[in-house]
Write an enzyme that holds these catalytic residues in place. Structure first.
Site, PDB file in Angstrom:
ATOM      1  CG  ASN A 105      36.429  42.662  38.987  1.00 63.74           C
ATOM      2  OD1 ASN A 105      35.630  41.842  39.685  1.00 63.74           O
ATOM      3  ND2 ASN A 105      37.636  42.516  38.761  1.00 63.74           N
ATOM      4  NE  ARG A 162      43.154  40.842  46.596  1.00 57.86           N
ATOM      5  CZ  ARG A 162      42.289  40.561  45.794  1.00 57.86           C
ATOM      6  NH1 ARG A 162      42.023  39.274  45.702  1.00 57.86           N
ATOM      7  NH2 ARG A 162      41.428  41.509  45.026  1.00 57.86           N
TER       8      ARG A 162
HETATM    9  C1  EPZ Z   1      40.117  44.909  42.305  1.00 52.87           C
HETATM   10  O1  EPZ Z   1      40.906  44.182  43.569  1.00 52.87           O
HETATM   11  C2  EPZ Z   1      39.669  43.523  41.536  1.00 52.87           C
HETATM   12  N1  EPZ Z   1      38.699  43.118  42.252  1.00 52.87           N
HETATM   13  C3  EPZ Z   1      40.723  42.593  41.176  1.00 52.87           C
HETATM   14  O2  EPZ Z   1      40.244  41.617  40.401  1.00 52.87           O
HETATM   15  C4  EPZ Z   1      42.201  43.340  40.508  1.00 52.87           C
HETATM   16  O3  EPZ Z   1      42.903  42.646  40.293  1.00 52.87           O
HETATM   17  C5  EPZ Z   1      42.383  44.657  41.322  1.00 52.87           C
HETATM   18  O4  EPZ Z   1      41.335  45.463  41.538  1.00 52.87           O
HETATM   19  C6  EPZ Z   1      43.439  45.237  40.474  1.00 52.87           C
HETATM   20  O5  EPZ Z   1      42.760  46.023  39.547  1.00 52.87           O
HETATM   21  C7  EPZ Z   1      37.314  43.650  41.956  1.00 52.87           C
HETATM   22  O6  EPZ Z   1      37.192  44.486  41.292  1.00 52.87           O
HETATM   23  C8  EPZ Z   1      36.148  42.768  42.697  1.00 52.87           C
HETATM   24  P1  EPZ Z   1      43.230  46.918  44.714  1.00 52.87           P
HETATM   25  P2  EPZ Z   1      41.095  44.971  44.540  1.00 52.87           P
HETATM   26  O7  EPZ Z   1      42.805  47.225  45.986  1.00 52.87           O
HETATM   27  O8  EPZ Z   1      40.306  46.366  44.712  1.00 52.87           O
HETATM   28  C9  EPZ Z   1      47.098  46.748  47.558  1.00 52.87           C
HETATM   29  C10 EPZ Z   1      39.612  39.673  39.585  1.00 52.87           C
HETATM   30  O9  EPZ Z   1      40.343  38.634  39.104  1.00 52.87           O
HETATM   31  N2  EPZ Z   1      46.071  47.318  48.594  1.00 52.87           N
HETATM   32  O10 EPZ Z   1      43.459  47.953  43.440  1.00 52.87           O
HETATM   33  O11 EPZ Z   1      41.288  44.420  46.150  1.00 52.87           O
HETATM   34  C11 EPZ Z   1      46.653  45.428  47.277  1.00 52.87           C
HETATM   35  O12 EPZ Z   1      46.987  44.548  48.233  1.00 52.87           O
HETATM   36  C12 EPZ Z   1      40.015  40.337  40.811  1.00 52.87           C
HETATM   37  O13 EPZ Z   1      38.596  39.799  39.052  1.00 52.87           O
HETATM   38  C13 EPZ Z   1      46.647  47.842  49.817  1.00 52.87           C
HETATM   39  O14 EPZ Z   1      47.877  47.702  50.155  1.00 52.87           O
HETATM   40  O15 EPZ Z   1      42.543  45.661  44.311  1.00 52.87           O
HETATM   41  C14 EPZ Z   1      47.181  45.305  45.942  1.00 52.87           C
HETATM   42  O16 EPZ Z   1      48.549  45.156  46.217  1.00 52.87           O
HETATM   43  C15 EPZ Z   1      41.469  39.811  41.388  1.00 52.87           C
HETATM   44  N3  EPZ Z   1      45.797  48.277  50.618  1.00 52.87           N
HETATM   45  C16 EPZ Z   1      47.113  46.869  45.422  1.00 52.87           C
HETATM   46  O17 EPZ Z   1      46.916  47.662  46.501  1.00 52.87           O
HETATM   47  C17 EPZ Z   1      44.530  48.640  50.610  1.00 52.87           C
HETATM   48  O18 EPZ Z   1      43.830  49.212  51.279  1.00 52.87           O
HETATM   49  C18 EPZ Z   1      45.812  46.733  44.278  1.00 52.87           C
HETATM   50  O19 EPZ Z   1      45.023  46.563  44.968  1.00 52.87           O
HETATM   51  C19 EPZ Z   1      43.884  48.193  49.203  1.00 52.87           C
HETATM   52  C20 EPZ Z   1      44.537  47.453  48.408  1.00 52.87           C
END
Ligand code: EPZ
Length: 436
Positions: free
Chosen positions: A23, A130
């Site tokens: 990540n 997501r």
């Molecule tokens: C990153 O995903 C990681 N992936 C995920 O790891 C990790 O679980 C996640 O961060 C949380 O730490 C990578 O770094 C490649 P977020 P990301 O945006 O960026 C919501 C693994 O197993 N959200 O922090 O997609 C979203 O739905 C993966 O290695 C919105 O609503 O996570 C979630 O509920 C899985 N709108 C929360 O925020 C947006 O525009 C956090 O998501 C963006 C996100």
């Protein structure tokens, strides 16, 4: 499709070398689009997701060359040189993006470098819908014109991105990364408020600064970026994977063994170490990494709520549930980041785990045995992986369970764990990949 067979009940003893963080590697690779010069990344893990990102970048015009192996030799991370002298396409197609949602991280760099981008919406996955609304809203705050059409994000900034303030309504790792990369080439100052503080973002910011970006506030929830005309190349080593390290820490604990995690960084794992200490897992820093062992009188049930860094990571929630299913006493796990990240529960229950889910809460009634006993009432079974971290929680349960566990759909595992069977069998696990 490959499967993994585990015959459990064998305590792990030995050393496991921790790979570079997936990540961190993924946004770092996307950052290569921001410059026409060469970005050299070291200590990259050999993972399916890294391969997917190389394919995506190649169709944007990036020249990639494996520039040798990690000085430690063997598999230990590879060195990749990425050079995008000209961007040949500003489109990230659905058939690549749907395989890996981190593909959306090319949006900010393409928009900043070329003034336009057409990136497929990533779609949901097993753990949730997501959305990417915060990525889009943030870029609009910097002057981008964005519309959604036919499942694609069409973004334009013909005059370049402007300075501005972006306040994220909730913490988002990906949105922070996309905006951070885009801001490096904006015309003016960009402030990101309520930014995510995951160490992988610090790694990205440090690399961008070594490319000539001007980022302040690294490690805090407010990032201040002075846009610059151009970025140069750099030579940067990816930080070790704290999620992989903590996963193997729990493998040592669930089997009642002792393992040294080589290259793990103690300071990135403090919240995890604090939680596991409450569960009677001993962790301590060593000169080479982190040493982990199960306490002498078995594991204890604990209550944990996932949170953005520096809280307990959602990416370790499934693994923790497997561990606590073998502990003495009850545990409550609350998942606050994703709305559907309990896919591993029915599979763990097939192995004898006693888990009750109500909304975001999972009550785990561990059936741990006395000190030194392994397995905690779990028994081997055929189970199915559903997403990356759910699949590794089944591996942990299989390592502890009495009897044989066969995990199907292990392509999920290959996305995020490099040479998992080898690393575990080197520590005494009876684990093999069954190639169908
Ligand atoms: C990153 O995903 C990681 N992936 C995920 O790891 C990790 O679980 C996640 O961060 C949380 O730490 C990578 O770094 C490649 P977020 P990301 O945006 O960026 C919501 C693994 O197993 N959200 O922090 O997609 C979203 O739905 C993966 O290695 C919105 O609503 O996570 C979630 O509920 C899985 N709108 C929360 O925020 C947006 O525009 C956090 O998501 C963006 C996100």
């Amino acid at each position: 499709m490959d499967r993994i067979r585990i015959r459990g009940g064998r305590p792990l003893h030995g050393k496991i070398a921790i790979s570079g963080a997936k990540n961190a590697a993924l946004p770092l690779m996307a950052a290569s689009l921001l410059t026409e010069e060469t970005l050299v990344l070291r200590n990259l893990p050999h993972l399916a997701d890294i391969a997917t990102m190389t394919h995506l970048l190649a169709q944007h015009g990036t020249e990639l060359s494996m520039a040798g192996e990690h000085p430690g030799g063997g598999h230990m991370g590879h060195v990749l040189a990425l050079r995008t002298h000209d961007i040949s396409s500003t489109e990230a197609p659905y058939d690549i993006v749907r395989k890996m949602r981190a593909s959306v991280l090319v949006l900010g760099p393409l928009l900043a470098r070329c003034g336009q981008a057409r990136v497929s919406l990533p779609g949901g996955c097993a753990i949730g819908t997501r959305p990417v609304d915060m990525h889009i809203g943030g870029l609009e705050a910097l002057g981008a014109e964005i519309e959604l059409d036919d499942g694609y994000i069409l973004a334009r900034a013909p005059q370049g991105l402007q300075g501005g303030v972006v306040v994220f309504p909730q913490v988002s790792v990906g949105a922070t990364e996309n905006l951070l990369m885009a801001a490096t080439l904006a015309k003016g100052e960009v402030v990101l408020e309520n930014a995510a503080r995951e160490p992988e973002i610090g790694d990205l910011a440090n690399c961008l600064n070594s490319m000539g970006a001007r980022i302040e506030g690294i490690g805090s929830d407010t990032l201040r970026i002075q846009g610059v005309e151009k970025l140069s190349g750099a030579d940067y080593a990816v930080l070790p994977d704290r999620i992989e390290a903590a996963t193997y820490a729990m493998a040592a604990a669930i089997t009642g063994g002792e393992v040294e995690l080589l290259g793990a960084r103690w300071e990135l794992m403090e919240a995890v170490a604090a939680a596991l200490a409450r569960a009677n897992v001993r962790m301590q820093p060593t000169d080479c990494g982190v040493l982990v062992s199960a306490g002498s009188d078995g594991l204890s049930g604990i209550n944990v709520t996932t949170a953005p860094y520096p809280g307990f990571p959602t990416d370790l929630q499934a693994q923790l549930m497997a561990l606590l299913a073998t502990a003495n006493g009850a545990a409550m796990i609350t998942e606050t980041i994703f709305e559907n990240r309990f896919q591993h529960v029915p599979e763990l229950m097939r192995m004898g785990a006693d888990i009750t889910v109500k909304g975001a809460n999972a009550m785990v009634r561990g059936r741990g045995g006395p000190a030194g006993s392994v397995g905690g009432g779990l028994h081997g079974a055929p189970v199915m992986a559903t997403d990356l971290r759910a699949s590794v929680s089944l591996v942990l349960a299989g390592l502890a369970a009495a009897g044989e566990t066969v995990i199907s759909r292990v392509y999920h595992l290959d996305r995020g764990y490099e040479r998992l069977e080898e690393k575990l069998s080197d520590c005494g696990a009876d684990i093999v990949r069954l190639v169908d």
